[in-house]
Design an enzyme around this catalytic site. Structure first.
Site, short mmCIF file in Angstrom:
data_model
loop_
_atom_site.label_atom_id
_atom_site.label_comp_id
_atom_site.label_asym_id
_atom_site.label_seq_id
_atom_site.Cartn_x
_atom_site.Cartn_y
_atom_site.Cartn_z
N GLU A 227 -4.99 -4.79 10.76
CA GLU A 227 -3.97 -3.76 10.93
C GLU A 227 -4.20 -3.00 12.23
O GLU A 227 -5.02 -2.06 12.26
CB GLU A 227 -4.02 -2.77 9.77
CG GLU A 227 -3.72 -3.37 8.42
CD GLU A 227 -3.15 -2.32 7.47
OE1 GLU A 227 -2.02 -2.51 7.01
OE2 GLU A 227 -3.82 -1.31 7.21
N GLY B 42 2.87 2.59 10.73
CA GLY B 42 3.81 3.69 10.55
C GLY B 42 4.54 4.08 11.82
O GLY B 42 5.19 5.13 11.87
N ASN C 281 0.87 -1.18 0.00
CA ASN C 281 0.00 0.00 0.00
C ASN C 281 0.91 1.23 0.00
O ASN C 281 1.50 1.56 1.02
CB ASN C 281 -0.90 -0.04 1.25
CG ASN C 281 -1.74 1.22 1.37
OD1 ASN C 281 -1.79 2.05 0.47
ND2 ASN C 281 -2.41 1.37 2.51
N HIS D 179 -9.48 1.04 5.20
CA HIS D 179 -8.19 1.28 5.86
C HIS D 179 -8.40 2.24 7.03
O HIS D 179 -9.22 3.17 6.93
CB HIS D 179 -7.19 1.86 4.86
CG HIS D 179 -5.78 1.84 5.38
ND1 HIS D 179 -5.32 2.77 6.28
CD2 HIS D 179 -4.75 0.99 5.15
CE1 HIS D 179 -4.06 2.49 6.57
NE2 HIS D 179 -3.69 1.41 5.90
N SER E 62 3.82 -1.80 10.22
CA SER E 62 5.28 -1.79 10.37
C SER E 62 5.95 -3.11 9.99
O SER E 62 6.95 -3.49 10.58
CB SER E 62 5.67 -1.39 11.79
OG SER E 62 5.26 -0.06 12.06
N GLU F 49 -6.76 4.67 8.01
CA GLU F 49 -6.54 6.08 7.66
C GLU F 49 -7.80 6.65 7.00
O GLU F 49 -8.15 7.82 7.21
CB GLU F 49 -5.30 6.21 6.76
CG GLU F 49 -4.03 6.01 7.58
CD GLU F 49 -2.84 5.46 6.82
OE1 GLU F 49 -2.83 5.50 5.58
OE2 GLU F 49 -1.91 4.97 7.49
N LYS G 246 0.10 4.26 -0.27
CA LYS G 246 -0.54 5.44 0.33
C LYS G 246 -0.31 6.66 -0.60
O LYS G 246 -0.30 6.50 -1.82
CB LYS G 246 -0.01 5.66 1.75
CG LYS G 246 -0.16 4.37 2.59
CD LYS G 246 0.06 4.56 4.06
CE LYS G 246 -0.12 3.22 4.78
NZ LYS G 246 0.00 3.30 6.23
P1 13P Z 1 3.26 0.61 7.58
O1 13P Z 1 3.79 -0.69 7.04
O2 13P Z 1 3.95 1.81 7.05
O3 13P Z 1 3.15 0.56 9.07
O4 13P Z 1 1.74 0.73 7.03
C1 13P Z 1 0.87 -0.30 7.22
C2 13P Z 1 -0.36 -0.02 6.47
O5 13P Z 1 -1.15 0.84 6.85
C3 13P Z 1 -0.60 -0.74 5.23
O6 13P Z 1 -1.89 -0.53 4.77
#
Ligand code: 13P
Length: 257
Positions: free
Chosen positions: A172, A178, A10, A100, A218, A102, A12
């Site tokens: 997640e 992150g 992903n 997600h 992560s 976010e 982002k």
């Molecule tokens: P990170 O691997 O940067 O923690 O992000 C995870 C994520 O949100 C994947 O959708």
């Protein structure tokens, strides 16, 4: 039941379309051919990159699945700035992330909206990667399972068992995204197992045995092997580490075993 591992990147809101083309090409060339037989690999670029990445995947016959990060549930209409699932399907997008954290936290996506998106993604012949996960406060209050299983039940409402069997659920934990903090392999396994048990209760054992469950938060090459060794973890949804094609390639290779 054996499930093919699935590793998804992903991206982002990172990598413009030039950078995206380079990244997907580097990823392909850093993956040994045999890996593709034993693991599914998808990339989820920003919308402005999708056409470019599609062209490269098709022209160079890359064994990488094209994904998207989000879509609306309506195919057309007055939804300024939104993305039609029909248009994604037209670009040969196969996998669409929805729900997600976010999108839920920053853009107000509700369980009901996630459910509408899941259905729309199927209607247009694509496969959802439906995300769920608890916040740190929820984890500390002992509410992890209630939160995650509530999201899963709401997201899957009204689906056919065959649809659920074919999709991907991504666990997640929000506190691990992150932040550099990964859930321990045992914690990831416990929640992924609880999701599978809940799917079995609603859709039957065969469906639960087929649905693929990813862990995300992560994930790095160094943590992949232990995560993938867990019986209910079938893959990873990778954010930051998927922007570096060499690191992402190592993650895929660990998942291939
Ligand atoms: P990170 O691997 O940067 O923690 O992000 C995870 C994520 O949100 C994947 O959708």
């Amino acid at each position: 039941m054996s499930r093919t591992p699935i590793i998804s990147g992903n991206w982002k809101m990172n990598l413009n379309h030039f950078e995206a083309i380079q990244t997907v090409q580097k990823l392909h060339y850093s993956l040994p051919k045999e890996v593709h037989d034993s693991v599914d690999v998808s990339v989820h670029p920003p919308f402005t990159d999708i056409r470019s990445v599609q062209t490269v995947i098709e022209a160079d016959d890359l064994d990488i699945i094209l994904g998207a990060q989000h879509c609306h549930w309506e195919p057309t209409g007055a939804f300024t700035g939104e993305i039609s699932p029909a248009f994604l399907a037209k670009l040969d997008v196969k996998l669409v992330i929805c729900g997600h954290s976010e999108r839920r936290d920053l853009f107000g996506e509700t369980d009901e909206m996630v459910n509408r998106k899941v259905k729309a993604i199927f209607q247009h012949g694509m496969t959802p990667i439906m995300c769920c996960g608890e916040s740190l406060a929820e984890r500390e209050a002992g509410e992890t399972e209630a939160k995650v299983l509530g999201q899963v039940a709401a997201g899957l409402e009204g689906l056919q068992a065959e649809q659920v069997a074919s999709m991907v659920i991504a666990y997640e934990p929000i506190w691990a995204i992150g932040t550099g903090k990964t859930a321990t392999a045992d914690d990831a396994q416990a929640v992924c197992q609880a999701i599978r048990v809940a799917v079995a209760a609603s859709f039957g054992a065969d469906t639960a045995g087929a649905v693929r469950i990813q862990y995300g938060g992560s994930v790095k090459a160094g943590t992949t092997e232990e995560l993938m060794a867990q019986p209910d973890v079938d893959g990873a949804l990778v954010g930051g580490a998927s922007l570096d094609p060499e690191e992402f390639s190592r993650i895929v290779q660990f998942a291939a075993g």
